[in-house]
Design a protein around this motif. Structure first.
Motif, PDB file in Angstrom:
ATOM      1  N   GLN A  79       0.837  -1.189   0.000  1.00 42.59           N
ATOM      2  CA  GLN A  79       0.000   0.000   0.000  1.00 42.59           C
ATOM      3  C   GLN A  79       0.879   1.247   0.000  1.00 42.59           C
ATOM      4  OE1 GLN A  79      -2.482  -0.695   3.537  1.00 42.59           O
ATOM      5  NE2 GLN A  79      -4.181  -1.208   2.163  1.00 42.59           N
ATOM      6  N   VAL A  80       0.359   2.324  -0.586  1.00 42.63           N
ATOM      7  CA  VAL A  80       1.068   3.595  -0.650  1.00 42.63           C
ATOM      8  C   VAL A  80       0.249   4.643   0.098  1.00 42.63           C
ATOM      9  CG1 VAL A  80       0.010   4.192  -2.869  1.00 42.63           C
ATOM     10  CG2 VAL A  80       2.143   5.305  -2.162  1.00 42.63           C
ATOM     11  N   ARG A  81       0.935   5.521   0.799  1.00 40.37           N
ATOM     12  CA  ARG A  81       0.254   6.560   1.574  1.00 40.37           C
ATOM     13  C   ARG A  81      -0.140   7.704   0.636  1.00 40.37           C
ATOM     14  NH1 ARG A  81       0.630   7.933   7.081  1.00 40.37           N
ATOM     15  NH2 ARG A  81      -1.071   9.394   7.547  1.00 40.37           N
ATOM     16  N   THR A  82      -1.417   8.072   0.694  1.00 41.86           N
ATOM     17  CA  THR A  82      -1.906   9.205  -0.083  1.00 41.86           C
ATOM     18  C   THR A  82      -2.605  10.147   0.880  1.00 41.86           C
ATOM     19  OG1 THR A  82      -3.931   8.001  -0.583  1.00 41.86           O
ATOM     20  CG2 THR A  82      -2.162   7.877  -2.207  1.00 41.86           C
ATOM     21  N   SER A  83      -1.991  11.257   1.145  1.00 39.30           N
ATOM     22  CA  SER A  83      -2.457  12.242   2.139  1.00 39.30           C
ATOM     23  C   SER A  83      -2.723  11.556   3.473  1.00 39.30           C
ATOM     24  CB  SER A  83      -3.674  13.013   1.618  1.00 39.30           C
ATOM     25  OG  SER A  83      -4.767  12.140   1.404  1.00 39.30           O
ATOM     26  N   SER A  84      -3.973  11.302   3.845  1.00 35.43           N
ATOM     27  CA  SER A  84      -4.264  10.725   5.161  1.00 35.43           C
ATOM     28  C   SER A  84      -4.823   9.306   5.078  1.00 35.43           C
ATOM     29  CB  SER A  84      -5.268  11.616   5.898  1.00 35.43           C
ATOM     30  OG  SER A  84      -6.473  11.713   5.157  1.00 35.43           O
ATOM     31  N   SER A  85      -4.639   8.653   3.941  1.00 35.58           N
ATOM     32  CA  SER A  85      -5.150   7.286   3.787  1.00 35.58           C
ATOM     33  C   SER A  85      -4.117   6.428   3.050  1.00 35.58           C
ATOM     34  CB  SER A  85      -6.482   7.300   3.031  1.00 35.58           C
ATOM     35  OG  SER A  85      -6.288   7.831   1.725  1.00 35.58           O
ATOM     36  N   TRP A  86      -4.447   5.141   2.946  1.00 35.28           N
ATOM     37  CA  TRP A  86      -3.570   4.192   2.251  1.00 35.28           C
ATOM     38  C   TRP A  86      -4.326   3.615   1.057  1.00 35.28           C
ATOM     39  CZ3 TRP A  86       1.461   3.505   3.759  1.00 35.28           C
ATOM     40  CH2 TRP A  86       1.804   3.978   5.027  1.00 35.28           C
ATOM     41  N   SER A  87      -3.615   3.425  -0.050  1.00 36.48           N
ATOM     42  CA  SER A  87      -4.215   2.843  -1.243  1.00 36.48           C
ATOM     43  C   SER A  87      -3.412   1.622  -1.670  1.00 36.48           C
ATOM     44  CB  SER A  87      -4.245   3.853  -2.397  1.00 36.48           C
ATOM     45  OG  SER A  87      -5.012   4.983  -2.051  1.00 36.48           O
ATOM     46  N   ASN A  88      -4.137   0.574  -2.150  1.00 30.63           N
ATOM     47  CA  ASN A  88      -3.455  -0.626  -2.610  1.00 30.63           C
ATOM     48  C   ASN A  88      -2.700  -0.346  -3.904  1.00 30.63           C
ATOM     49  OD1 ASN A  88      -4.492  -2.139  -0.477  1.00 30.63           O
ATOM     50  ND2 ASN A  88      -6.328  -2.727  -1.647  1.00 30.63           N
ATOM     51  N   LEU A  89      -1.523  -0.958  -4.048  1.00 28.86           N
ATOM     52  CA  LEU A  89      -0.773  -0.866  -5.298  1.00 28.86           C
ATOM     53  C   LEU A  89      -1.302  -1.901  -6.272  1.00 28.86           C
ATOM     54  CD1 LEU A  89       3.023  -0.424  -4.385  1.00 28.86           C
ATOM     55  CD2 LEU A  89       1.354   1.316  -5.005  1.00 28.86           C
ATOM     56  N   ASN A  90      -1.451  -1.498  -7.525  1.00 31.94           N
ATOM     57  CA  ASN A  90      -1.758  -2.466  -8.571  1.00 31.94           C
ATOM     58  C   ASN A  90      -0.502  -3.251  -8.910  1.00 31.94           C
ATOM     59  OD1 ASN A  90      -4.495  -1.627  -8.851  1.00 31.94           O
ATOM     60  ND2 ASN A  90      -3.792   0.148 -10.055  1.00 31.94           N
ATOM     61  N   ALA A  91      -0.688  -4.345  -9.631  1.00 32.41           N
ATOM     62  CA  ALA A  91       0.430  -5.242  -9.923  1.00 32.41           C
ATOM     63  C   ALA A  91       1.554  -4.540 -10.671  1.00 32.41           C
ATOM     64  CB  ALA A  91      -0.063  -6.447 -10.718  1.00 32.41           C
ATOM     65  N   THR A  92       1.199  -3.607 -11.557  1.00 34.94           N
ATOM     66  CA  THR A  92       2.220  -2.956 -12.387  1.00 34.94           C
ATOM     67  C   THR A  92       2.668  -1.603 -11.834  1.00 34.94           C
ATOM     68  OG1 THR A  92       0.475  -2.023 -13.773  1.00 34.94           O
ATOM     69  CG2 THR A  92       1.441  -4.125 -14.488  1.00 34.94           C
ATOM     70  N   ASP A  93       2.107  -1.196 -10.700  1.00 32.66           N
ATOM     71  CA  ASP A  93       2.546   0.067 -10.091  1.00 32.66           C
ATOM     72  C   ASP A  93       3.988  -0.055  -9.619  1.00 32.66           C
ATOM     73  OD1 ASP A  93       0.134   1.237 -10.541  1.00 32.66           O
ATOM     74  OD2 ASP A  93      -0.651   0.917  -8.510  1.00 32.66           O
ATOM     75  N   LYS A  94       4.757   0.999  -9.836  1.00 36.65           N
ATOM     76  CA  LYS A  94       6.164   0.991  -9.454  1.00 36.65           C
ATOM     77  C   LYS A  94       6.374   1.740  -8.133  1.00 36.65           C
ATOM     78  CE  LYS A  94       7.997   0.734 -14.163  1.00 36.65           C
ATOM     79  NZ  LYS A  94       8.895   1.357 -15.173  1.00 36.65           N
ATOM     80  N   PHE A  95       7.397   1.319  -7.423  1.00 37.91           N
ATOM     81  CA  PHE A  95       7.792   2.027  -6.212  1.00 37.91           C
ATOM     82  C   PHE A  95       8.517   3.314  -6.615  1.00 37.91           C
ATOM     83  CE2 PHE A  95       7.345  -2.339  -4.750  1.00 37.91           C
ATOM     84  CZ  PHE A  95       6.610  -2.160  -3.585  1.00 37.91           C
TER      85      PHE A  95
END
Length: 410
Positions: A79-95
């Motif tokens: 998961q990646v932090r977006t402002s005050s919440s967390w969002s799941n990474l998709n399979a092809t999302d890069k760090f």
């Protein structure tokens, strides 16, 4: 009849035991869990996709009272932090650099049979932690925390990876001006630096002996070293290597570069690529001293930047002699004075008239300090003056005549 009652009693006891077993089946409570995550999943690399990491390697075990079903890992996601919440990474999302990530492990207690107890503890890669209610509290890099779902069926174990960072080994500066001798020192406009590095301040310094000082407000000088003093700041997630190098246009420099705040800020100290420029030397002619003005010795300067190379020394203007006394004698007198240096000779003039009309003049060597004038008239008053002379550039020049003194011959 008794036999029938005995059979009924046996059936009731069997039902009672069965009912007790069924009750216990729903009373399972997981109090301790162990999650093991491979190290490579906890250290993702900038630029890689989330599906490059096999989350099936995450394992789980549990313990507690009255457990029936086998709990299992239901899901594992980055998961990646977006402002005050967390969002799941998709399979092809890069760090990406500058973003904050965590690994979320969802554990299923086993349907309606078992559940996670209040205050459940989790051992994650050898480190134990208790449940916390606020998933944003007490977050530090490479820590983890757990909490339960509202029904206590699921346990969520989080491993906080933190911000993805990237080291900057070298800094490249472009559009840097070169030294232009004779021109004013100006802070360059259009100076550029690498992506993710920002310029916060710029100064141009000049080498003064063993030290450097600001050159602001001066003109560039040939045969002199100049350098940039550039304060820089990295974008979020980037940091400078402790001994980073800086390239200015096409030249590399590393001496004197320094970092602060863990490499988030730094200073680039780099000399101008084309300095020092050799002087273009031209001669400055000597100026002879006169009786009216001082002179100068020969010297030289740079015709490009106007810097003095060989200084000219001031020569004091020539002195003018003064009569100290005039001593009378029989049909004669002797004029006396103090020696004046740097001249070629003296002239003494005398006249019977106060306005010095019809005066006579005699030349005297520069080594003399007196002169006797003879063959004069007896008991006559004479007016006397002295001056010096010197030949400069082929022309004889004179000092002013001294104040008059009078003397009466014997």
């Amino acid at each position: 009849m008794k036999k029938t009652l005995s059979i009924l009693l046996s059936i009731m006891m069997l039902l009672s035991v069965t009912a007790g077993l069924s009750f216990n089946a729903y009373a399972g409570s997981i109090t301790n869990t162990t999650v093991t995550i491979p190290d490579n999943l906890l250290k993702p690399t900038v630029g890689t996709q989330s599906n490059a990491y096999d989350v099936s390697g995450v394992t789980f075990s549990r313990s507690g009272d009255g457990l029936i079903n086998t709990a299992s890992i239901k899901d594992t996601k980055y998961q990646v932090r977006t402002s005050s919440s967390w969002s799941n990474l998709n399979a092809t999302d890069k760090f990406e650099v500058g973003k904050v990530y965590r690994l979320k492990v969802q554990i299923d207690a086993g349907g309606n049979n078992d559940s996670f107890a209040t205050g459940v503890t989790c051992n994650l890669n050898g480190k134990s932690i208790s449940e916390i209610a606020d998933e944003y509290a007490n977050i530090t890099e490479n820590c983890f925390y757990v909490n339960r779902s509202a029904t206590s069926r699921y346990l969520y174990a989080y491993y906080y990876i933190g911000m993805m960072t990237q080291q900057v080994n070298n800094v490249k500066i472009t559009n840097a001006p070169t030294v232009e001798p004779g021109q004013p020192v100006k802070i360059p406009v259009g100076l550029k630096i690498d992506d993710h590095i920002n310029i916060t301040d710029v100064d141009i310094e000049i080498k003064d002996g063993d030290t450097w000082k600001s050159a602001a407000g001066t003109n560039y000088i040939c045969d002199t070293k100049y350098r940039f003093n550039i304060a820089i700041k990295c974008d979020e997630g980037y940091y400078l290597k402790n001994s980073f190098q800086a390239q200015v246009n096409t030249s590399w420099y590393s001496y004197g570069n320094k970092i602060s705040d863990g490499g988030k800020t730094g200073v680039v100290l780099c000399e101008f690529p084309n300095a020092p420029v050799k002087h273009t030397e031209v001669a400055d002619a000597a100026v002879a001293a006169t009786f009216k003005a001082a002179g100068k010795t020969a010297g030289s300067h740079c015709s490009v930047c106007n810097a003095v190379i060989t200084p000219q020394t001031v020569i004091a203007k020539l002195g003018s002699p003064k009569l100290s006394k005039v001593v009378k004698a029989k049909k004669a007198f002797t004029a006396k004075w103090k020696k004046v240096n740097g001249i070629d000779g003296y002239q003494v003039r005398y006249s019977l008239k106060k306005n010095m009309k019809k005066s006579k003049t005699v030349n005297v060597k520069n080594t003399a300090t007196s002169k006797k004038i003879s063959k004069l008239k007896r008991k006559k008053t004479y007016y006397v003056q002295i001056r010096a002379y010197k030949t400069i550039n082929g022309k004889k020049v004179y000092s002013s005549w001294s104040a008059k003194k009078k003397v009466k011959t014997k």
